[in-house]
Design an enzyme around this catalytic site. Structure first.
Site, short mmCIF file in Angstrom:
data_model
loop_
_atom_site.label_atom_id
_atom_site.label_comp_id
_atom_site.label_asym_id
_atom_site.label_seq_id
_atom_site.Cartn_x
_atom_site.Cartn_y
_atom_site.Cartn_z
N LYS A 89 -5.00 7.28 12.55
CA LYS A 89 -5.46 7.67 11.43
C LYS A 89 -6.58 9.28 11.76
CE LYS A 89 -7.11 3.21 8.82
NZ LYS A 89 -8.33 2.12 9.17
N CYS A 111 -13.97 -0.88 7.04
CA CYS A 111 -13.01 -0.41 6.39
C CYS A 111 -13.51 0.51 4.59
CB CYS A 111 -12.46 -1.81 4.69
SG CYS A 111 -10.98 -2.62 6.18
N CYS A 163 -16.81 -8.06 5.95
CA CYS A 163 -16.17 -8.71 7.80
C CYS A 163 -16.91 -6.82 8.53
CB CYS A 163 -15.12 -8.86 8.11
SG CYS A 163 -13.29 -7.60 8.76
N LYS A 182 -3.23 1.34 14.97
CA LYS A 182 -3.34 2.38 13.43
C LYS A 182 -3.80 3.53 14.38
CE LYS A 182 -5.41 -0.89 11.18
NZ LYS A 182 -6.82 -1.09 10.91
N ARG A 230 -1.47 6.72 9.84
CA ARG A 230 -1.70 5.96 8.73
C ARG A 230 -1.46 7.36 7.42
NH1 ARG A 230 -2.93 0.94 8.06
NH2 ARG A 230 -2.58 -0.62 9.55
N CYS A 260 -15.17 -2.96 -0.09
CA CYS A 260 -13.83 -3.12 0.52
C CYS A 260 -13.71 -4.34 -0.52
CB CYS A 260 -14.02 -3.13 2.19
SG CYS A 260 -14.39 -5.01 2.34
N CYS A 267 -8.30 -10.62 1.54
CA CYS A 267 -7.84 -9.96 2.41
C CYS A 267 -8.20 -11.44 3.69
CB CYS A 267 -9.17 -8.74 2.80
SG CYS A 267 -9.62 -8.87 4.77
N ARG A 286 1.09 -1.00 -0.13
CA ARG A 286 0.04 0.17 0.01
C ARG A 286 0.94 1.36 0.15
NH1 ARG A 286 -3.65 -0.13 5.32
NH2 ARG A 286 -4.76 -1.65 4.38
FE1 SRM Z 1 -8.57 -1.59 6.45
C1 SRM Z 1 -7.31 -4.44 8.46
C2 SRM Z 1 -8.14 -3.07 3.86
C3 SRM Z 1 -9.60 1.23 5.48
C4 SRM Z 1 -10.86 -0.72 10.11
N1 SRM Z 1 -8.35 -3.41 6.11
C5 SRM Z 1 -7.42 -4.61 6.20
C6 SRM Z 1 -6.46 -5.78 5.88
C7 SRM Z 1 -5.15 -5.12 6.08
C8 SRM Z 1 -7.03 -7.07 6.33
C9 SRM Z 1 -5.48 -7.15 7.38
O1 SRM Z 1 -5.72 -7.28 8.47
O2 SRM Z 1 -5.34 -9.03 7.16
C10 SRM Z 1 -7.08 -5.08 4.90
C11 SRM Z 1 -6.73 -5.75 3.38
C12 SRM Z 1 -7.34 -6.45 2.01
C13 SRM Z 1 -6.44 -6.28 1.19
O3 SRM Z 1 -6.97 -7.32 0.35
O4 SRM Z 1 -6.44 -5.75 0.10
C14 SRM Z 1 -7.54 -4.66 4.57
N2 SRM Z 1 -8.71 -1.46 4.28
C15 SRM Z 1 -8.33 -1.58 3.88
C16 SRM Z 1 -8.85 -1.03 2.55
C17 SRM Z 1 -7.49 -1.10 1.00
C18 SRM Z 1 -10.64 -1.04 1.96
C19 SRM Z 1 -10.79 -0.83 0.30
O5 SRM Z 1 -11.33 -1.18 0.32
O6 SRM Z 1 -10.19 0.93 -0.02
C20 SRM Z 1 -8.30 0.46 2.68
C21 SRM Z 1 -7.35 0.87 3.03
C22 SRM Z 1 -7.34 1.73 3.55
C23 SRM Z 1 -5.91 2.49 3.41
O7 SRM Z 1 -5.49 2.70 1.96
O8 SRM Z 1 -4.91 3.00 3.75
C24 SRM Z 1 -9.84 -0.13 3.98
N3 SRM Z 1 -10.07 0.23 7.35
C25 SRM Z 1 -10.38 1.16 6.82
C26 SRM Z 1 -11.30 1.97 7.38
C27 SRM Z 1 -11.72 3.01 6.81
C28 SRM Z 1 -10.97 4.50 6.91
O9 SRM Z 1 -9.96 4.45 7.73
O10 SRM Z 1 -11.49 5.28 6.62
C29 SRM Z 1 -11.33 0.49 8.49
C30 SRM Z 1 -11.96 2.01 9.28
C31 SRM Z 1 -12.07 3.24 9.51
C32 SRM Z 1 -11.24 2.46 11.24
O11 SRM Z 1 -9.86 1.90 10.88
O12 SRM Z 1 -12.06 2.65 12.34
C33 SRM Z 1 -9.99 0.46 8.48
N4 SRM Z 1 -8.82 -2.52 8.29
C34 SRM Z 1 -9.42 -2.09 9.60
C35 SRM Z 1 -9.44 -2.90 10.59
C36 SRM Z 1 -10.54 -2.76 11.69
C37 SRM Z 1 -10.00 -1.36 12.48
C38 SRM Z 1 -9.66 -1.71 14.15
O13 SRM Z 1 -9.55 -1.33 15.17
O14 SRM Z 1 -11.62 -1.58 14.63
C39 SRM Z 1 -8.80 -3.40 10.21
C40 SRM Z 1 -8.02 -4.67 11.13
C41 SRM Z 1 -7.32 -4.64 12.50
O15 SRM Z 1 -6.57 -3.54 11.63
O16 SRM Z 1 -6.93 -5.46 13.36
C42 SRM Z 1 -8.42 -3.88 9.05
FE1 SF4 Z 2 -10.97 -7.12 4.78
FE2 SF4 Z 2 -13.27 -7.06 6.61
FE3 SF4 Z 2 -11.81 -4.73 5.43
FE4 SF4 Z 2 -12.88 -6.37 3.98
S1 SF4 Z 2 -13.65 -5.30 6.29
S2 SF4 Z 2 -11.49 -5.77 3.88
S3 SF4 Z 2 -13.80 -7.99 4.76
S4 SF4 Z 2 -11.10 -6.61 6.80
#
Ligand code: SRM
Ligand code: SF4
Length: 570
Positions: A210, A476, A472, A208, A144, A427, A433, A75
């Site tokens: 943000k 995201c 899930c 993380k 991030r 997402c 993922c 990323r």
């Molecule tokens: Fe996310 C984890 C994809 C934005 C909350 N996210 C992941 C992972 C890395 C899975 C993993 O940990 O193994 C996913 C990778 C999937 C893949 O195959 O690419 C993933 N997140 C994404 C992306 C690519 C979704 C998308 O379709 O665009 C976004 C990449 C953002 C970036 O460029 O940095 C993405 N993730 C978000 C957002 C939205 C935002 O930040 O505005 C959230 C919700 C906001 C937040 O953080 O609360 C988000 N991602 C999570 C979480 C839950 C975190 C938490 O503390 O609640 C995880 C899981 C974790 O961190 O344990 C996670």
């Molecule tokens: Fe993966 Fe869940 Fe984030 Fe979708 S919402 S990219 S399934 S971690």
């Protein structure tokens, strides 16, 4: 930290990592496996890299007793989402040569590459580095990618917040040189001992972190979904400061009521020159007081709910050089992107291109990757990724507009999409993922086609209604902030949330549990019909379902599903 429990395993890995080096270089050299060591998988995240495996192939390879089909996701860090055309071409080149050939625009204004084999990681990083790009701190327990409203229409204001996004990103970046050593081959800093992390600390943040910057009336960044938000306050055409928000976050775990999405709380107002100091103060309070024992409760939102907002703001205040002023009010109109052409008085034009779920690839009749290649090759303007997974071709001089319009048409990119589709996000989910419980990116487009038929029946095809799906409950695609949210439970089955505000100021609520595609359409169709019939002038779908009581709003910021624990914690 005021928590007396053993530290989580990740804390030990960070502590022993010699400022994020671990044994990543050794892992990369091991040719008998496509994977890296378990501890290194945690450390590469700080370098913007995730180890994954192709989940479509998992069962079959398991049967054959083969190693999982390991590959990596990388990323980029792109503060404010802004790239030059040359940088776009560089990303496309490494994506084609070193990854699976597609680019994935994310909900945080950057690009992900999927399917990178271990041996291709270094060449990919070097390709990015040559174009002045990097992946530092794009993942991991750090600040991030900093996101910011995309608004080239208001040139000076947008330039100011874009600069702020870059400054915040640089200020909070790890000081470790590990990324350059490991991926680019810079000379080793002896053992890493001479380094220090004055802001993030030796073990970095608990989780993380943000930051988002919003420029009202556009809330395209969903500012209240982030740990720290800066909402620009504009007076007489200039930014006089920012209303500061803290403690937003989306992720939760099904069935664990002490995890929950939270809309950020407003804590005050700061002047533009004080933003870095405010950010550093919030980050260091979270560094020192965040939960390092349980990663499910380590985000800032839980730190704040545990200690109370007053104590938290008091601790931040002790670290500020200039106290926060009372918060200033702001008004948002929408969180979606405005698609299509917009022209400025001098003829400069901007084109917002719809990119379904952020996936940039060539499809029959819609050759997005090739079209963008041809446009980037003209070397005009800027490519700005939005937090809604779309792309703005910005600053196109009047004399090049026709050429670009021609290229868009030639590649099938000037299509007209429905109100629901242009306000949709999904997402990534399967197959890459590791946390996905259900499909998302591969499922939502078909579901929208079915919902479009319903909307057309009730004359709502052109209405802006936001819909977001995740595989899930990590959130995201920020589904808990949209008018319709679908959150994966098991393959083919989702929870349906309703009632988020179209401007991103209110969370949604659980409406139906465990519904499949047919049940989703069956649940939404009568609501669309009633909305078409009963809405008041200008009323949004999310507001309508709250007004008529289909779902109920409770406490601001905590109006979330059956989550009693969240209410008690607030
Ligand atoms: Fe996310 C984890 C994809 C934005 C909350 N996210 C992941 C992972 C890395 C899975 C993993 O940990 O193994 C996913 C990778 C999937 C893949 O195959 O690419 C993933 N997140 C994404 C992306 C690519 C979704 C998308 O379709 O665009 C976004 C990449 C953002 C970036 O460029 O940095 C993405 N993730 C978000 C957002 C939205 C935002 O930040 O505005 C959230 C919700 C906001 C937040 O953080 O609360 C988000 N991602 C999570 C979480 C839950 C975190 C938490 O503390 O609640 C995880 C899981 C974790 O961190 O344990 C996670
Ligand atoms: Fe993966 Fe869940 Fe984030 Fe979708 S919402 S990219 S399934 S971690």
């Amino acid at each position: 930290m005021d928590i007396d429990r053993p530290l989580s395993a990740n804390e030990r890995i960070k502590e022993n990592s010699r400022f994020l080096r671990g044994t990543i270089s050794e892992s990369l050299g091991r040719s008998e496996t496509g994977a890296i060591s378990d501890d290194d998988t945690q450390l590469t995240k700080f370098h913007g890299i995730y180890q994954q495996d192709d989940r479509d192939l998992r069962a079959e390879r398991g049967k054959q007793r083969m190693e999982k089909a390991f590959s990596f996701m990388a990323r980029m860090r792109v503060p404010g989402g802004i790239l030059t055309p040359a940088q776009w071409l560089a990303a496309e080149t490494v994506g084609r040569e070193r990854a699976n050939g597609t680019l994935r625009l994310t909900t945080r204004q950057t690009i992900q590459f999927h399917g990178i084999l271990k041996g291709n990681l270094r060449p990919l990083m070097r390709g990015l580095h040559d174009a002045m790009l990097d992946t530092i701190a794009a993942c991991g327990d750090v600040n991030r990618n900093v996101i910011a409203t995309v608004d080239p229409w208001r040139r000076d204001l947008h330039a100011e917040i874009a600069t702020l996004a870059r400054d915040l990103s640089s200020h909070l970046l790890p000081r470790s040189k590990a990324w350059h050593e490991i991926w680019i081959g810079d000379e080793l800093v002896s053992g890493g001992e001479i380094e220090d992390e004055p802001i993030l600390g030796r073990t970095y943040l608990p989780r993380k972190f943000k930051i988002a910057i919003a420029l009202p009336p556009h809330n395209d960044v969903d500012v209240l979904a982030h740990d720290l938000g800066f909402i620009a306050i504009v007076e007489d055409g200039r930014i006089v400061g920012y209303t500061v928000t803290v403690g937003g976050g989306m992720g939760m775990t099904h069935g664990e009521t002490d995890t929950y999405p939270r809309a950020a709380s407003v804590i005050g107002f700061c002047r533009p020159q004080d933003v870095l100091n405010v950010a550093e103060s919030v980050v260091t309070v979270q560094r020192d007081y965040g939960d390092r024992s349980d990663r499910k409760h380590a985000r800032l939102k839980y730190t704040i709910d545990r200690m109370g907002l007053d104590r938290f703001t008091g601790l931040v205040a002790e670290r500020l050089s200039v106290p926060l002023e009372p918060a200033r009010d702001y008004a948002f109109a929408a969180m979606g992107d405005r698609l299509g052409w917009a022209e400025e008085a001098d003829g400069t034009a901007h084109y917002t291109l719809f990119v379904e779920n952020g996936r940039v690839h060539d499809l029959p009749g819609r050759r997005l990757l090739s079209g963008l290649h041809a446009i980037a090759a003209l070397d005009v303007g800027r490519f700005i990724i939005t937090a809604n997974q779309n792309l703005v071709l910005a600053d196109i001089p009047a004399d090049r507009r026709a050429t670009i319009a021609g290229l868009l048409a030639e590649h099938g990119l000037d299509d007209d999409v429905s109100g629901l589709r242009r306000n949709a996000m999904a997402c990534v989910a399967l197959p890459t993922c590791g946390l996905a419980l259900a499909e998302s990116e591969r499922y939502l487009p078909g579901l929208i086609t079915r919902l479009e038929h319903e909307l057309e029946r009730f004359g709502l095809r052109e209405d802006d209604i936001s819909i977001r799906m995740t595989g899930c409950p990590n959130g995201c695609a920020r589904p808990f902030m949209s008018e319709i949210g679908l959150v994966g439970r098991t393959p083919g089955v989702y929870n349906l949330y309703l009632g988020g505000a179209y401007d991103g100021r209110r969370l949604s609520k659980l409406h139906r549990k465990d519904v499949d595609g047919d049940a989703i359409v069956a649940a939404l169709s009568p609501l669309f019909a009633a909305y078409a019939r009963e809405r008041t002038e200008g009323e949004r779908f999310g507001d309508y379902v709250i007004r008529v009581g289909i779902v109920h709003e409770t406490k601001a910021g905590l109006d979330f599903h059956e989550n009693i624990a969240a209410e008690a914690g607030g």
